[in-house]
Structures are given as structure tokens and as C-alpha cells.
Design an enzyme around this catalytic site. Structure first.
Site, PDB file in Angstrom:
ATOM      1  N   ARG A  51       0.819  -1.220   0.000  1.00  0.00           N
ATOM      2  CA  ARG A  51       0.000   0.000   0.000  1.00  0.00           C
ATOM      3  C   ARG A  51       0.852   1.270   0.000  1.00  0.00           C
ATOM      4  O   ARG A  51       0.357   2.349  -0.341  1.00  0.00           O
ATOM      5  CB  ARG A  51      -0.972   0.001   1.189  1.00  0.00           C
ATOM      6  CG  ARG A  51      -1.871   1.227   1.203  1.00  0.00           C
ATOM      7  CD  ARG A  51      -2.987   1.149   2.211  1.00  0.00           C
ATOM      8  NE  ARG A  51      -2.554   0.747   3.526  1.00  0.00           N
ATOM      9  CZ  ARG A  51      -1.880   1.514   4.382  1.00  0.00           C
ATOM     10  NH1 ARG A  51      -1.551   2.743   4.053  1.00  0.00           N
ATOM     11  NH2 ARG A  51      -1.531   1.049   5.567  1.00  0.00           N
ATOM     12  N   TYR A 105     -14.919  12.622 -18.906  1.00  0.00           N
ATOM     13  CA  TYR A 105     -15.295  11.226 -18.649  1.00  0.00           C
ATOM     14  C   TYR A 105     -16.302  11.187 -17.484  1.00  0.00           C
ATOM     15  O   TYR A 105     -16.128  11.904 -16.479  1.00  0.00           O
ATOM     16  CB  TYR A 105     -14.031  10.417 -18.314  1.00  0.00           C
ATOM     17  CG  TYR A 105     -14.357   9.066 -17.724  1.00  0.00           C
ATOM     18  CD1 TYR A 105     -14.992   8.093 -18.493  1.00  0.00           C
ATOM     19  CD2 TYR A 105     -14.075   8.772 -16.394  1.00  0.00           C
ATOM     20  CE1 TYR A 105     -15.333   6.872 -17.951  1.00  0.00           C
ATOM     21  CE2 TYR A 105     -14.405   7.550 -15.853  1.00  0.00           C
ATOM     22  CZ  TYR A 105     -15.039   6.608 -16.640  1.00  0.00           C
ATOM     23  OH  TYR A 105     -15.379   5.397 -16.093  1.00  0.00           O
ATOM     24  N   ASP A 177      -5.967  14.545 -18.425  1.00  0.00           N
ATOM     25  CA  ASP A 177      -6.179  13.102 -18.537  1.00  0.00           C
ATOM     26  C   ASP A 177      -5.724  12.718 -19.948  1.00  0.00           C
ATOM     27  O   ASP A 177      -6.374  13.056 -20.940  1.00  0.00           O
ATOM     28  CB  ASP A 177      -7.664  12.799 -18.311  1.00  0.00           C
ATOM     29  CG  ASP A 177      -7.982  11.309 -18.396  1.00  0.00           C
ATOM     30  OD1 ASP A 177      -7.248  10.588 -19.095  1.00  0.00           O
ATOM     31  OD2 ASP A 177      -8.974  10.873 -17.783  1.00  0.00           O
ATOM     32  N   LYS A 202      -6.618   1.258 -20.183  1.00  0.00           N
ATOM     33  CA  LYS A 202      -6.885   1.401 -21.618  1.00  0.00           C
ATOM     34  C   LYS A 202      -5.608   1.126 -22.420  1.00  0.00           C
ATOM     35  O   LYS A 202      -5.100   0.029 -22.376  1.00  0.00           O
ATOM     36  CB  LYS A 202      -7.455   2.787 -21.899  1.00  0.00           C
ATOM     37  CG  LYS A 202      -8.468   3.271 -20.863  1.00  0.00           C
ATOM     38  CD  LYS A 202      -9.743   2.451 -20.824  1.00  0.00           C
ATOM     39  CE  LYS A 202     -10.758   3.109 -19.914  1.00  0.00           C
ATOM     40  NZ  LYS A 202     -11.626   2.218 -19.203  1.00  0.00           N
TER      41      LYS A 202
END
Ligand code: PLP
Length: 384
Positions: A51, A105, A177, A202
């Protein structure tokens, strides 16, 4: 990074990889370990734990991503939304204001519209094609200007140089982005953006088999975002890190091929009598074609289009296709088709979708790496 890795293709394969090679392995092993032996670390952020985003799988990706985006540092996250939310939460506090491009988005839009106001963070939407309208939206509390390289699903290309100039003039942090372009087609930091975020689910990964995210920028920004990620917990697991790093090695080959195939498919659709409109900035008919040609090495693998028969025709057409799967997401090796009004933009009220130009019948095609001739034959058959 080694000085030998001058070009993107070499960086994709070698940057960030451990040297000397671990046990001689030419591919870095999967470090399936949550925690690591204590080695005298002084601070919470330095303890080696998954983490804390400092394990071998994560560090290799940070090195590779930073090289690709020409950034001082980078960070991987458990999803694109983890990258976006963690980045914005690291940059903003209660009372702050964001200027965000219209038509972002859906997930990002929802985050800004529905989640941030409860934290005291407000957003104004800006028409990214009208820089003259932005000053009126500024507040003394505006900290961040947030845009996308190309919007989804209409493939609008904002005046990105104007965004950077505006950010400089008003001391805003410029965040972009860059999912749709990937560093193969556009490198925002070289153009003056402060931070580039990605849904690595993606193009970066490219195989539609994981979700992941990334953020690239200066050491100072990334250190702040890393600390926030350490406490929010959206860290990438070792197996997904392995798949992402493997996928990234072929990024340039895939994206350049997809640039070419998508242009061929866009031209085919544009010339078809049943098609009302095609949105692809690589087409001369696209209102932002000149801007896209000046900014990008290619326009990527996503296009959208409307059939003359509207929503009913779109549904029937999608069901007849044999190669593209009717499924959300994009940027993978397999072609996918969706109706954004039902998927990525379903969270927007109908009126808002209409205002943005997203009709119920609009189809978005993410072109994979299949032969364009086979895809065109499939599209032609389904259109008949
Ligand atoms: N940004 C863009 C442009 C996207 O298309 C998506 C997902 O579709 C995201 C961010 C969110 O990424 P993820 O699904 O990896 O959280």
C-alpha cells in the site's frame, strides 16, 4: 534512467526495469509479497509495503511511466479513477475551486459534481474551445484546471496550449487526462502541463485484462500524491503491475497501428450512405482536425458516429456486428463498441447529454488491432 534509452520504443521495453537482472531473468518476476523486511526505514511512507507504493513491481512501473511521459516521477494506482481522485485530493482542500472542461469522462464528472462539494471543493465547467470565456469563471480560490487530451465520446480537442498559458498566467495547476492519446500520440508535460493522469486500463495496458491508473509529474507533486495514495489506499497489486508492465512494452506498436486502422475505418464510415456523422479528429472534416494535427502524432483508436436511423438503428447495428464486442471500455487489442448514453455517460441527465452532443444513438467504437479490412467488412455487412 540509462542514457541509452533515448527513444520511446526503447524506454517502453527497458526503462524502469531492474539492473542487474534479477536471477538473470529477462522479464522481471512478479513480486507477490505484501511486505518486505525492515531495513531501518525512518518514516511511515518509506516502510516497504504494497500500500505504500514502493515495492519492486510498483517502482519499475514508476520508472517506466516517468520516462514515457518525460516526467521527473510517476505513480501507479489501482484504477484510473484512483489516479484522478487521489491526484485531485492531494492538490485541493476545502474552499478550493476547480475549472474543468465540459464533457469530461463520466466518472470524473461525477467525482467533481457529486463527491467534492461535500468536501468543500467546487467546480465550474468551462467550454474548452472558448479561452476568452475562462477568465470570468476564475475565483480567488481556483487552484486547478482540468482537461482531457481528447474528450469521450465526441473526440473534441481543446485548445491545450491555451490551457497551459492560462494556467501559467493564473498560477493554476494544469492537469490533463492523457488516456485517449497515450504518450505515443501526445506528451503533455513537454507542452507545459503539470500533471498527466491515465486510466492505464486502456492503451497503456492494452489488453482489457486489468484496471490500473497512473499519474506523472514533478517530484514535488508526485510526493504529495504518493502520500495521499498511501493513506487512501488505491495501490496497484503485483499481478496487475506485472500485466501492466508487460502490456506497456508493445504500446508504441499497438497505438501506431490503431492510429492507422482507425483513420481507415473513419474514412469508410464517413463515405457510407447510412452514416450521418463521424467524429474522429484524424478526418479532415473534424472541426479540430488542424489542431489535432498540430498537437498529436496520431489521433488514436477511438471514433464515434451516428447512423441516420438513430438510436434504434444503432442498437440493431451493434447487435449484428461479429468482431467488435458490445462492451464498455477502450484501448485494448480487441475492438469494442458502446452506446455512451447507456454506459460512460449514463450518469449524466438526458438534457446534459443532449447539450454536449451525445445523442442516444451515438456509437463509440474502440478499434483494436484486428486487420482493418476485416473490421470494415464487418461494419459494412452490419450496415447493409
Ligand atoms: N479517464 C478516461 C478518459 C476514461 O475513459 C476512463 C475509463 O473509462 C477513466 C479515466 C477511468 O479509468 P478506470 O476505469 O481505469 O478507473
Amino acid at each position: 534512467m540509462s542514457q541509452d534509452y533515448k527513444h520511446l520504443e526503447t524506454q517502453l521495453v527497458h526503462a524502469g526495469e531492474p539492473l542487474p537482472r534479477i536471477g538473470g531473468a529477462v522479464e522481471m518476476p512478479i513480486f507477490q509479497s505484501a511486505t518486505y523486511e525492515y531495513a531501518g526505514e525512518g518514516s511511515y511512507d518509506d516502510v516497504r509495503y504494497l500500500r505504500m507504493n514502493n515495492t519492486p513491481s510498483q517502482l519499475a512501473l514508476h520508472g517506466k511511466l516517468a520516462a514515457l511521459e518525460g516526467a521527473a516521477d510517476a505513480l501507479v494506482t489501482s484504477s484510473g479513477m484512483a489516479a484522478i481522485s487521489t491526484t485531485l485530493l492531494a492538490l485541493l482542500r476545502a474552499g478550493d475551486h476547480v475549472l474543468a472542461q465540459d464533457g469530461l469522462y463520466g466518472g470524473t464528472h461525477e467525482l467533481l459534481r457529486d463527491e467534492f462539494p461535500a468536501l468543500g471543493i467546487t467546480t465550474s465547467s468551462m467550454d474548452a474551445n472558448r479561452p476568452e470565456s475562462w477568465t470570468a469563471l476564475l475565483k480567488p480560490s481556483t487552484r486547478v484546471i482540468y482537461v482531457e487530451t481528447m474528450t469521450n465520446p465526441l473526440l473534441e480537442v481543446a485548445d491545450l496550449d491555451a490551457v497551459v498559458a492560462f494556467a501559467r498566467a493564473h498560477r493554476l495547476i494544469a492537469v490533463i487526462d492523457n488516456t485517449f492519446a497515450s504518450p505515443v500520440n501526445f506528451r503533455p508535460l513537454a507542452r507545459g502541463f503539470d500533471l498527466a493522469v491515465h486510466s492505464a486500463s486502456k492503451y497503456l495496458n492494452g489488453h482489457a485484462d486489468i484496471v490500473a491508473g497512473a499519474v506523472c509529474g514533478s517530484s514535488e507533486h508526485i510526493a504529495r500524491i504518493r502520500h495521499k495514495l498511501n493513506v487512501l489506499g488505491g495501490s496497484l497489486d503485483p499481478h496487475a503491475a506485472f500485466l501492466l508492465k508487460r502490456g506497456m512494452k508493445t504500446l508504441a506498436l499497438r497505438v501506431r497501428y490503431q492510429n492507422d486502422s482507425t483513420l481507415q475505418i473513419a474514412r469508410f464510415l464517413e463515405s457510407h450512405a447510412a452514416v450521418a456523422r463521424v467524429n474522429y479528429p484524424g478526418l479532415e472534416s473534424h472541426p479540430r482536425h488542424a489542431r489535432a494535427a498540430a498537437l498529436f502524432a496520431g489521433c488514436g483508436g477511438v471514433l464515434s458516429f451516428e447512423l441516420k436511423g438513430g438510436a434504434a438503428a444503432a442498437e440493431e447495428f451493434s447487435a449484428r456486428l461479429r468482431i467488435p464486442a458490445v462492451a464498455p471500455s477502450l484501448g485494448g487489442v480487441q475492438s469494442l463498441i458502446t452506446q455512451p448514453a447507456r454506459t460512460s455517460h449514463a450518469a449524466l441527465p438526458e438534457g446534459e447529454r443532449r447539450r454536449l452532443g451525445i445523442s442516444d444513438g451515438l456509437l463509440r467504437l474502440s478499434v483494436g488491432i484486428e486487420a482493418p479490412a476485416d473490421l470494415i467488412a464487418d461494419l459494412a455487412r452490419a450496415l447493409r
